[in-house]
Enzyme design. Structure first.
Site, short mmCIF file in Angstrom:
data_model
loop_
_atom_site.label_atom_id
_atom_site.label_comp_id
_atom_site.label_asym_id
_atom_site.label_seq_id
_atom_site.Cartn_x
_atom_site.Cartn_y
_atom_site.Cartn_z
N THR A 158 0.83 -1.20 0.00
CA THR A 158 0.00 0.00 0.00
C THR A 158 0.87 1.25 0.00
O THR A 158 1.97 1.26 0.57
CB THR A 158 -0.98 0.05 1.20
N SER A 193 -0.33 3.53 10.30
CA SER A 193 -1.16 2.71 11.20
C SER A 193 -0.45 1.38 11.42
O SER A 193 0.53 1.07 10.71
CB SER A 193 -2.54 2.44 10.59
N TYR A 195 -1.77 -1.53 10.74
CA TYR A 195 -2.02 -2.30 9.50
C TYR A 195 -0.93 -1.97 8.48
O TYR A 195 -0.31 -2.87 7.90
CB TYR A 195 -3.41 -1.97 8.93
N HIS A 196 -0.68 -0.67 8.26
CA HIS A 196 0.34 -0.30 7.28
C HIS A 196 1.72 -0.80 7.71
O HIS A 196 2.55 -1.13 6.87
CB HIS A 196 0.36 1.22 7.07
N LYS A 199 2.29 -4.14 6.44
CA LYS A 199 2.59 -4.17 5.00
C LYS A 199 4.09 -3.89 4.77
O LYS A 199 4.69 -4.44 3.86
CB LYS A 199 1.73 -3.16 4.23
N1 LIG Z 1 -9.07 -2.06 -1.07
C1 LIG Z 1 -8.13 -1.11 -1.05
O1 LIG Z 1 -8.42 0.08 -1.24
C2 LIG Z 1 -6.68 -1.47 -0.83
C3 LIG Z 1 -5.71 -0.46 -0.92
C4 LIG Z 1 -4.38 -0.78 -0.73
C5 LIG Z 1 -4.01 -2.09 -0.49
N2 LIG Z 1 -4.96 -3.07 -0.39
C6 LIG Z 1 -4.52 -4.44 -0.12
O2 LIG Z 1 -5.13 -5.32 -1.05
C7 LIG Z 1 -5.44 -6.56 -0.43
C8 LIG Z 1 -6.90 -6.90 -0.65
O3 LIG Z 1 -7.70 -5.86 -0.11
P1 LIG Z 1 -9.28 -5.94 -0.11
O4 LIG Z 1 -9.78 -4.55 -0.05
O5 LIG Z 1 -9.73 -6.85 -1.17
O6 LIG Z 1 -9.53 -6.60 1.33
P2 LIG Z 1 -10.52 -7.78 1.72
O7 LIG Z 1 -10.56 -7.88 3.19
O8 LIG Z 1 -11.84 -7.59 1.02
O9 LIG Z 1 -9.80 -9.05 1.09
C9 LIG Z 1 -8.85 -9.82 1.77
C10 LIG Z 1 -9.38 -11.26 1.79
O10 LIG Z 1 -8.39 -12.07 2.43
C11 LIG Z 1 -9.05 -12.98 3.28
N3 LIG Z 1 -8.11 -13.39 4.33
C12 LIG Z 1 -7.55 -12.61 5.30
N4 LIG Z 1 -6.77 -13.37 6.10
C13 LIG Z 1 -6.86 -14.64 5.64
C14 LIG Z 1 -6.31 -15.87 6.06
N5 LIG Z 1 -5.54 -15.95 7.15
N6 LIG Z 1 -6.60 -16.99 5.36
C15 LIG Z 1 -7.39 -16.93 4.25
N7 LIG Z 1 -7.95 -15.79 3.80
C16 LIG Z 1 -7.69 -14.66 4.50
C17 LIG Z 1 -10.24 -12.20 3.83
O11 LIG Z 1 -11.27 -13.04 4.30
C18 LIG Z 1 -10.67 -11.38 2.61
O12 LIG Z 1 -11.67 -12.02 1.86
C19 LIG Z 1 -5.04 -6.42 1.04
O13 LIG Z 1 -3.79 -7.02 1.23
C20 LIG Z 1 -4.96 -4.93 1.24
O14 LIG Z 1 -4.01 -4.63 2.22
C21 LIG Z 1 -6.29 -2.78 -0.56
#
Ligand SMILES: NC(=O)c1ccc[n+]([C@@H]2O[C@H](COP(=O)([O-])OP(=O)(O)OC[C@H]3O[C@@H](n4cnc5c(N)ncnc54)[C@H](O)[C@@H]3O)[C@@H](O)[C@H]2O)c1
Length: 396
Positions: A158, A193, A195-196, A199
């Site tokens: 991120t 944060s 969370y970050h 990452k």
């Molecule tokens: N959505 C955004 O704006 C955004 C921005 C920057 C980075 N990201 C990154 O992109 C990725 C996906 O984001 P998202 O918005 O789709 O989030 P999301 O929570 O919708 O998707 C993540 C999925 O991973 C699954 N998961 C988490 N831990 C798990 C585990 N231990 N075993 C199996 N499954 C597991 C969750 O159930 C979820 O369905 C993340 O890594 C997030 O940090 C997202």
């Protein structure tokens, strides 16, 4: 057909990514443990519309397209689960053909706890975030090391890893000239944060794996994503992605549009000068696809800044207000006390050329795009719960 493994395939980005690759002829396997859905239930966050389970969605996709997306429901914190996805001993929860699809050529790692506020609710949620995110990444790194050294790992990072430094943000790396000698380092990271912070630690883990074992890794430093539909999800409402508009799991533009439709004043934190890079969900899919098609080299940690344009929170709120007004909504903006600890006015100048150079064709935040989002939210207006829009999870 190349085999692609999508970790976190039930999520906001994971499910549309699975359909996108399946549509383009890839053999797709998705894995998820419903962490996100369970967290939404536990925290009572609400969702804009109900979403069928991952197995149901894979079945619907198969009925409509004839394409198979194999599904595994399991926790990737368990090393045995992760390893079975590469060794072939995996048991599918749903598949038309139960035979192992073979060692994946590409693995997309989305499977993390993705929310900054969640990671700061309290000590317990901080621990869940740290253990989940780091264990999944470490398990992936070791499984690839032991079974699949040629597999290309595409990991979602991120832009929040960089924070808001008072210098230009480079694409992942910086050359430093120090006391007459030069070297190339990871660009400084300073998370906003916990969370970050996980990452950043993911990046460090995989950088270690690249140096030690010649792994091939692409790290996509993604900004907040907006959007409610993709080419594939439009074909059937039951194939839509999970969509949150609450403070914990919703991203800013998605939230503002829901707030506008619900006649809830837009929640701009503090002065609203916080500037970030944004992208349309369709571009997330394109970026991951182009990264998969042009893999990193063995022994390379390739980093792209995955954003298409930058806006301040005020600029986003004003856009939503203007487009909303044209559509008949009297959108108000409310500057509320900032629950986060962050700079509200700052310099922000990131580079983001790399993905365009490998063939990504950006979509921008036009009025038409926003009107489309408004229309989808309006259709589901009766599901909006104003009590979950803001709860004020404080950083301090
Ligand atoms: N959505 C955004 O704006 C955004 C921005 C920057 C980075 N990201 C990154 O992109 C990725 C996906 O984001 P998202 O918005 O789709 O989030 P999301 O929570 O919708 O998707 C993540 C999925 O991973 C699954 N998961 C988490 N831990 C798990 C585990 N231990 N075993 C199996 N499954 C597991 C969750 O159930 C979820 O369905 C993340 O890594 C997030 O940090 C997202």
């Amino acid at each position: 057909m190349p085999h692609i493994l999508i970790l976190g395939g039930d999520g906001y980005l994971g499910w549309p990514t699975a359909m996108y690759f399946s549509h383009r002829g890839y053999d797709v396997t998705v894995v998820d443990n419903y962490f996100r859905r369970n967290a939404c239930l536990e925290l009572d966050t609400g969702m804009l519309y109900p979403v069928p389970t991952l197995v149901q969605r894979a079945k619907i996709w198969h009925e409509k397209t004839g394409n198979e997306i194999k599904v595994v429901i399991a926790d990737l914190q368990d090393p045995a689960v992760m390893r079975s996805l590469f060794s072939g001993s995996i048991r599918y929860n749903w598949a038309v053909n139960e035979e192992f699809s073979g060692v994946p050529e590409v693995v997309v790692h989305y499977a993390e706890q993705p929310s900054a506020p969640y990671s700061l609710i309290n000590h317990r949620y901080a621990n869940i975030t740290l253990t989940n995110n780091l264990l999944v990444t470490n398990n992936l790194m070791f499984a690839v090391r032991d079974y699949a050294r040629d597999t290309h790992i595409i990991k979602l990072g991120t832009m929040g890893e960089y924070g808001t430094p008072n210098i230009d943000i480079e694409e992942g790396w910086i050359e430093i000239d120090h006391k007459g000698k030069k070297d190339r380092f990871l660009f400084p990271r300073q998370a906003s944060s916990l969370y970050h912070t996980t990452k950043i630690m993911d990046t460090d883990l995989l950088w270690f794996g690249v140096r030690m074992w010649n792994l091939r890794v692409t790290d996509l430093m993604q900004g907040p994503v907006y959007g409610i539909e993709t080419e594939e999800s439009k074909t059937d409402d039951r194939l839509r992605m999970i969509f949150n508009y609450d403070e914990v799991f919703g991203t800013i533009l998605n939230r503002f549009i829901v707030q506008a439709v619900a006649d809830y004043p837009l929640t701009v934190y503090g002065k609203g000068g916080q500037t970030r890079g944004y992208l349309n969900i369709s571009d997330t899919l394109q970026c991951v696809h182009m990264s998969a098609e042009t893999p990193a080299q063995k022994g390379q940690l390739r980093i792209f800044n995955q954003i298409m344009e930058t806006f301040s929170a005020n600029e986003l709120a004003e856009k939503v207000q203007r487009v909303g007004k044209n559509m008949g909504y009297d959108v108000k903006i409310n500057h509320i006390e900032n629950p986060r600890k962050e700079a509200e006015e700052h310099y922000y100048n990131p580079t983001y050329q790399g993905l365009i150079e490998i063939g990504v064709n950006p979509h921008y935040l036009t009025d038409e795009v926003m009107e489309g989002m408004f229309r989808t939210v309006v259709k589901n207006k009766s599901n909006i719960r104003t009590d979950v829009i803001f709860r004020g999870i404080k950083w301090g």
